[in-house]
Design a protein around this motif. Structure first.
Motif, PDB file in Angstrom:
ATOM      1  N   ALA A 121       0.527 -48.468   9.720  1.00  0.00           N
ATOM      2  CA  ALA A 121      -0.627 -49.255  10.147  1.00  0.00           C
ATOM      3  C   ALA A 121      -0.156 -50.354  11.084  1.00  0.00           C
ATOM      4  CB  ALA A 121      -1.312 -49.835   8.931  1.00  0.00           C
ATOM      5  N   LEU A 122      -0.809 -50.471  12.245  1.00  0.00           N
ATOM      6  CA  LEU A 122      -0.410 -51.482  13.216  1.00  0.00           C
ATOM      7  C   LEU A 122      -1.333 -52.689  13.120  1.00  0.00           C
ATOM      8  CD1 LEU A 122       0.106 -49.071  16.235  1.00  0.00           C
ATOM      9  CD2 LEU A 122       1.819 -49.887  14.641  1.00  0.00           C
ATOM     10  N   ALA A 123      -2.620 -52.445  12.879  1.00  0.00           N
ATOM     11  CA  ALA A 123      -3.597 -53.527  12.771  1.00  0.00           C
ATOM     12  C   ALA A 123      -4.797 -52.993  12.011  1.00  0.00           C
ATOM     13  CB  ALA A 123      -4.014 -53.996  14.155  1.00  0.00           C
ATOM     14  N   THR A 124      -5.541 -53.893  11.405  1.00  0.00           N
ATOM     15  CA  THR A 124      -6.781 -53.472  10.764  1.00  0.00           C
ATOM     16  C   THR A 124      -7.946 -54.236  11.386  1.00  0.00           C
ATOM     17  OG1 THR A 124      -6.454 -55.116   9.040  1.00  0.00           O
ATOM     18  CG2 THR A 124      -5.720 -52.886   8.547  1.00  0.00           C
ATOM     19  N   GLY A 125      -9.094 -53.626  11.349  1.00  0.00           N
ATOM     20  CA  GLY A 125     -10.287 -54.256  11.914  1.00  0.00           C
ATOM     21  C   GLY A 125     -10.675 -53.604  13.218  1.00  0.00           C
ATOM     22  N   MET A 126     -11.988 -53.611  13.496  1.00  0.00           N
ATOM     23  CA  MET A 126     -12.488 -52.957  14.692  1.00  0.00           C
ATOM     24  C   MET A 126     -12.200 -53.789  15.942  1.00  0.00           C
ATOM     25  SD  MET A 126     -13.553 -50.208  13.448  1.00  0.00           S
ATOM     26  CE  MET A 126     -14.639 -49.314  14.540  1.00  0.00           C
ATOM     27  N   GLY A 127     -11.686 -54.997  15.779  1.00  0.00           N
ATOM     28  CA  GLY A 127     -11.378 -55.863  16.928  1.00  0.00           C
ATOM     29  C   GLY A 127     -10.205 -55.362  17.743  1.00  0.00           C
ATOM     30  N   TYR A 128      -9.363 -54.529  17.132  1.00  0.00           N
ATOM     31  CA  TYR A 128      -8.225 -54.000  17.856  1.00  0.00           C
ATOM     32  C   TYR A 128      -8.514 -52.591  18.354  1.00  0.00           C
ATOM     33  CZ  TYR A 128      -5.441 -57.995  16.586  1.00  0.00           C
ATOM     34  OH  TYR A 128      -4.964 -59.255  16.472  1.00  0.00           O
ATOM     35  N   ILE A 129      -8.025 -52.299  19.554  1.00  0.00           N
ATOM     36  CA  ILE A 129      -8.329 -51.025  20.198  1.00  0.00           C
ATOM     37  C   ILE A 129      -7.056 -50.184  20.275  1.00  0.00           C
ATOM     38  CG2 ILE A 129      -9.158 -49.952  22.334  1.00  0.00           C
ATOM     39  CD1 ILE A 129     -10.550 -52.774  22.800  1.00  0.00           C
ATOM     40  N   PRO A 130      -7.120 -48.931  19.831  1.00  0.00           N
ATOM     41  CA  PRO A 130      -5.933 -48.082  19.905  1.00  0.00           C
ATOM     42  C   PRO A 130      -5.655 -47.618  21.331  1.00  0.00           C
ATOM     43  CG  PRO A 130      -7.750 -46.870  18.905  1.00  0.00           C
ATOM     44  CD  PRO A 130      -8.254 -48.247  19.166  1.00  0.00           C
ATOM     45  N   GLY A 131      -4.457 -47.863  21.821  1.00  0.00           N
ATOM     46  CA  GLY A 131      -4.045 -47.406  23.156  1.00  0.00           C
ATOM     47  C   GLY A 131      -3.245 -46.122  23.039  1.00  0.00           C
ATOM     48  N   THR A 132      -2.472 -45.780  24.072  1.00  0.00           N
ATOM     49  CA  THR A 132      -1.712 -44.524  24.049  1.00  0.00           C
ATOM     50  C   THR A 132      -0.711 -44.516  22.900  1.00  0.00           C
ATOM     51  OG1 THR A 132      -0.184 -45.487  25.620  1.00  0.00           O
ATOM     52  CG2 THR A 132      -1.838 -43.983  26.508  1.00  0.00           C
ATOM     53  N   GLY A 133      -0.577 -43.362  22.261  1.00  0.00           N
ATOM     54  CA  GLY A 133       0.382 -43.204  21.182  1.00  0.00           C
ATOM     55  C   GLY A 133      -0.084 -43.753  19.847  1.00  0.00           C
TER      56      GLY A 133
ATOM     57  N   TYR B 247      -3.703 -44.162  17.057  1.00  0.00           N
ATOM     58  CA  TYR B 247      -5.019 -43.609  16.773  1.00  0.00           C
ATOM     59  C   TYR B 247      -5.714 -44.468  15.723  1.00  0.00           C
ATOM     60  CZ  TYR B 247      -2.953 -41.640  12.501  1.00  0.00           C
ATOM     61  OH  TYR B 247      -2.327 -41.484  11.306  1.00  0.00           O
ATOM     62  N   ARG B 248      -7.019 -44.340  15.681  1.00  0.00           N
ATOM     63  CA  ARG B 248      -7.780 -45.106  14.705  1.00  0.00           C
ATOM     64  C   ARG B 248      -8.101 -44.233  13.502  1.00  0.00           C
ATOM     65  NH1 ARG B 248     -10.373 -49.476  14.226  1.00  0.00           N
ATOM     66  NH2 ARG B 248     -10.328 -50.168  16.366  1.00  0.00           N
ATOM     67  N   ASP B 249      -7.880 -44.789  12.325  1.00  0.00           N
ATOM     68  CA  ASP B 249      -8.261 -44.087  11.095  1.00  0.00           C
ATOM     69  C   ASP B 249      -9.103 -45.064  10.292  1.00  0.00           C
ATOM     70  OD1 ASP B 249      -8.472 -42.288   9.046  1.00  0.00           O
ATOM     71  OD2 ASP B 249      -6.540 -42.804   8.150  1.00  0.00           O
ATOM     72  N   GLY B 250     -10.409 -44.893  10.356  1.00  0.00           N
ATOM     73  CA  GLY B 250     -11.313 -45.823   9.677  1.00  0.00           C
ATOM     74  C   GLY B 250     -11.196 -47.205  10.307  1.00  0.00           C
ATOM     75  N   GLU B 251     -10.791 -48.171   9.510  1.00  0.00           N
ATOM     76  CA  GLU B 251     -10.718 -49.546   9.983  1.00  0.00           C
ATOM     77  C   GLU B 251      -9.394 -49.862  10.686  1.00  0.00           C
ATOM     78  OE1 GLU B 251     -12.935 -52.800   9.128  1.00  0.00           O
ATOM     79  OE2 GLU B 251     -13.961 -51.069   9.993  1.00  0.00           O
TER      80      GLU B 251
END
Lengths: 232, 236
Positions: free
Chosen positions: A21-33, A35-39
């Motif tokens: 997990a790199l970050a939680t919350g919808m405020g962060y956007i997944p870039g290349t490499g 992915y988002r899994d739920g929150e």
């Protein structure tokens, strides 16, 4: 705007493993490499987390070269075709260099193509077409694209090529100036060099050091100190 | 008969001591060693690379090929015949099934990722150790994967449920074992097999124990992957 529930879990430029997990919350956007899994935003491969405001990217540390349009690559002629050559370039897919992309000379029908490029010749070429099935065309038309005479080719980690080249070629010119070698770095992770044998060894050593340490800060300073110490 | 104390004196929920190292095979695109107790797995990943014969190619995605191989001297004194066997072929398939769900090879049509897993020393739990090693090696090779894969065998010896069976327990007459491959972050299961008999009630306990055990394995994997890279203090 980062909301209070948005939490960054990892530090910038830290090594992360797949699924972490790199970050939680919808405020962060997944870039290349990533992915988002739920929150949460998770790492999609092994790499360095790179945080740019709200966007979290992953800088790969290893992996094969994936052919990309307009990349300058180094390749080896592995076959002569009816109207061109097949070029191997350190990835699962080989490419085709057609006659019209290879030379401006007039080539008569049935001419022996090996007089232009023979089997085993090394070339610097540019990728001019990549299909979804990874059929690749390369061209020799452009500045610096040529047949490589003499010298040696080494294989490096393709993901480290941007570090070996440096910002606007700063790193590679640093090595060139220090060793007096002529160097061509292909985006596909092949590096060609020519010069005094001892100097070539220094280039190889320097490139290995870059591969080893490029994920850490202060790389340029360390490399120039290293080259100075080597008396190059 | 009750199983009071484990043959090797471990706690019932205790894994054997683990050790992992990444980058052990320099020629490979990615490699790893994973050791759990006396079982040692060495995995080497080559690829994505060109796939021949051509009829095996899949134009939609790259494929995964796993090769499981016990070295001749690896067992308990009997020479393991080199080359594939019915058993090793099955385990190759099981390991492919365990690893494939996390991989994304869509960017590499018609290509193959080869994973070779060899065992210099075995003491039960080879497929699980092999999956752990292969997943480390795939991560090291830079293949896109959404999670690591961890695997452990949970079993029953007499009346007790035990984690990570060794050979003595695995071959015990009144016992059974359930190898489970799990994705540590999502808790999803990619492989489950069973040797012997287990009641549905016991299976629920086994899943819970597998989850806890896999988390411990994941921590070892994470540390191993990080240890491959030089730290800032090493260079300055």
């Amino acid at each position: 705007m980062a909301k209070p529930e948005d939490v960054l879990v990892v530090k910038d430029k830290s090594v992360v493993v797949p699924g972490e997990a790199l970050a939680t919350g919808m405020g962060y956007i997944p870039g290349t490499g990533t992915y988002r899994d739920g929150e949460s935003v998770q790492a999609g491969r092994l790499g360095l987390a790179s945080i740019d405001g709200k966007v979290i990217k992953l800088i790969p540390l290893s992996g094969k070269y994936l052919p990309k349009l307009n990349d300058r690559v180094i390749g080896k002629v592995i076959d002569v075709l009816l109207t061109g050559w097949r070029i191997e370039m350190n990835c699962p897919y080989s490419s085709v260099l057609t006659l019209k992309d290879a030379t401006t000379e007039f080539v008569a029908r049935g001419a022996d193509l090996t007089q232009y490029f023979a089997l085993g010749d090394w070339v610097v070429a540019k990728i001019v077409n990549v299909t979804s099935q990874k059929l690749i065309d390369v061209s020799m038309k452009g500045p610096g694209l040529r047949k490589l005479q003499g010298g040696r080719v080494i294989v490096v980690n393709p993901q480290k090529v941007p570090r070996i080249i440096g910002k606007e070629g700063s790193m590679v010119s640093l090595i060139k100036d220090a060793t007096g070698c002529n160097i061509v770095v292909g985006q596909n992770g092949l590096v060609w060099m020519d010069g005094e044998p001892q100097a070539q060894l220094k280039v190889v050593e320097t490139i290995r050091k870059i591969e080893d340490e490029s994920h850490l800060t202060g790389l340029t300073d360390r490399i120039s100190a290293f080259l100075q110490k080597k008396g190059a | 008969m009750a199983y009071e104390k484990r043959f090797d004196g471990r706690g019932f929920d205790e894994l054997r001591p683990m050790e992992a190292k990444v980058g052990v095979v320099k020629n490979a695109d990615g490699s790893a060693m994973f050791k759990i107790g006396k079982t040692t797995a060495i995995a080497a990943v080559y690829g994505p690379r060109e796939l021949h014969p051509k009829f095996l190619q899949n134009p939609e995605t790259g494929i995964l090929r796993v090769d499981y191989n016990m070295l001749p001297f690896s067992g308990h004194g009997d020479r393991v015949k080199p080359g594939g066997s019915r058993r090793s072929r099955e385990i190759c398939k099981v390991m492919e099934n365990a690893l494939l769900p996390v991989l994304d090879l869509k960017d590499w049509p018609n290509s193959v990722v080869d994973v070779f897993v060899d065992f210099p020393q075995t003491d039960a739990g080879t497929r699980c150790a092999g999956i752990c090693a292969a997943s480390l090696a795939l991560a090291d090779a830079g293949v896109a994967m959404k999670d690591m894969v961890t695997a452990v065998a949970i079993g029953k010896v007499e009346d007790k449920i035990v984690v990570d069976l060794n050979y003595e327990e695995d071959s015990y007459e009144h016992g059974s074992d359930v190898p489970i491959a799990m994705l540590p972050n999502s808790g999803k299961i990619t492989v489950i097999q069973m040797d012997g008999e287990i009641t549905p009630e016991d299976l629920v306990v086994i899943f819970a124990k597998a989850e806890a055990a896999c988390r411990k394995i994941y921590d070892v994997q994470k540390a191993a992957l990080r240890a491959k890279f030089k730290k800032q203090e090493d260079v300055s």
